[in-house]
Design an enzyme around this catalytic site. Structure first.
Site, PDB file in Angstrom:
ATOM      1  N   THR A  32       0.867  -1.178   0.000  1.00 24.88           N
ATOM      2  CA  THR A  32       0.000   0.000   0.000  1.00 24.88           C
ATOM      3  C   THR A  32       0.898   1.220   0.000  1.00 24.88           C
ATOM      4  O   THR A  32       1.570   1.519   0.997  1.00 24.88           O
ATOM      5  CB  THR A  32      -0.933   0.016   1.222  1.00 24.88           C
ATOM      6  OG1 THR A  32      -1.788  -1.128   1.179  1.00 24.88           O
ATOM      7  CG2 THR A  32      -1.797   1.266   1.223  1.00 24.88           C
ATOM      8  N   LYS A  34      -7.671   1.552  -2.248  1.00 19.10           N
ATOM      9  CA  LYS A  34      -7.211   1.033  -0.958  1.00 19.10           C
ATOM     10  C   LYS A  34      -7.107   2.147   0.083  1.00 19.10           C
ATOM     11  O   LYS A  34      -7.480   1.961   1.246  1.00 19.10           O
ATOM     12  CB  LYS A  34      -5.858   0.345  -1.136  1.00 19.10           C
ATOM     13  CG  LYS A  34      -5.202  -0.131   0.167  1.00 19.10           C
ATOM     14  CD  LYS A  34      -6.022  -1.196   0.885  1.00 19.10           C
ATOM     15  CE  LYS A  34      -5.439  -1.548   2.249  1.00 19.10           C
ATOM     16  NZ  LYS A  34      -4.134  -2.202   2.195  1.00 19.10           N
TER      17      LYS A  34
END
Length: 293
Positions: free
Chosen positions: A95, A170
């Site tokens: 991420t 995300k």
């Protein structure tokens, strides 16, 4: 997809790599951390000596790295993109900021390589049980090519759009996760301070209009939910330091797009407070500690 390189063997990466190896996929693994490498060796993975050893004769390369700098180190500074065969599919499950994700993907494409960003949702438990959700950005054909691996490590694959789109989705998800975790912890503490049993209150809210993932799957109040980090002194799970990193990335995204995100910014401040208190190594549900003082 018979041979897969896997770089990043932390709380998430190790169980993901193990799930691949259990399906007769040969995994060539690596991590900078000696402790992570020892854990992987103890679990039975084939751990190699360097990043470049991992890159030889593989069908896909999966990375699960902690931040922008680590991703840039592997792909841009250490020359991984120059060492891979053109048939290798790159799947970055880290991420990171959408900008860095796009930058690395563009460099890969310029070198004739296929790359998708595929950050995950589902936490350590999802990684261990092979029930993760993959949120993928990139060329749709590359996403389909990687689906055999996504299906081993997870239950759901969502195609978000072009390169970087997986990261944007995300960050939106994790900002919302932080917000409802903070709200859940705040509400539970208020109920307990007014004489309610946290187990009873949790059950009431789970089955009422206040129900949310934090209540149903990851209760932050100690000893309410067996198996949750809150019932293990907030050890394991998704670390406060990583949640703060994601909230800062989400704030950068909101500022860049001139989006109004007051709750996201407040969540970032609350997680900064936890990290400033030296609790960065605890699970993010330990935000509950803020409300029990």
């Amino acid at each position: 997809m018979k041979v897969v390189g896997f770089i990043g063997l932390g709380n998430m990466g190790l169980p993901m790599a193990l799930n691949l190896s259990k399906k007769s996929i040969h995994v060539k693994a690596y991590d900078l951390s000696d402790e992570a490498k020892e854990n992987a060796l103890d679990a039975g993975l084939n751990v190699l000596n360097s990043v470049h050893d991992v890159l030889i004769d593989i069908d896909a390369l999966i990375t699960m790295l902690p931040n922008d700098a680590a991703v840039e180190d592997v792909f841009l500074r250490n020359g991984a993109l120059d060492s891979l065969e053109k048939t290798t599919l790159i799947i970055d499950c880290s991420t990171i900021s959408p900008g860095i994700s796009k930058k690395v993907a563009n460099e890969a494409h310029n070198k004739g390589l296929s790359m998708v960003d595929a950050p995950v949702s589902g936490g350590v438990k999802g990684a261990e049980e092979g029930t993760l959700s993959f949120i993928v950005g990139g060329n749709e054909q590359d996403v389909k090519k990687g689906s055999i691996l996504f299906n081993v490590m997870g239950d759901n694959t969502f195609y978000a759009g072009n390169s970087g789109s997986g990261q944007i989705a995300k960050l939106c998800n994790n900002m919302l996760l932080a917000i409802h975790m903070c709200g859940t912890a705040e509400t539970l503490a208020m109920g307990v301070k007014n004489g309610l049993d946290p187990i009873v209150l949790s059950e009431i809210m789970k089955n009422s209009s206040g129900g949310n993932w934090s209540l149903e799957k990851y209760n932050p109040f100690p000893d309410v939910m067996e198996g949750a980090p809150a019932s293990n002194n907030y050890n394991g799970g998704f670390l406060n330091a990583l949640m703060l990193k994601d909230l800062r990335l989400a704030e950068q995204l909101s500022d860049h797009s001139k989006s109004y995100t007051p709750m996201g910014k407040l969540a970032r401040k609350l997680y900064e407070q936890l990290n400033d208190e030296g609790l960065g190594g605890l699970d993010f549900s330990s935000i509950q500690k803020n409300y029990l003082k």
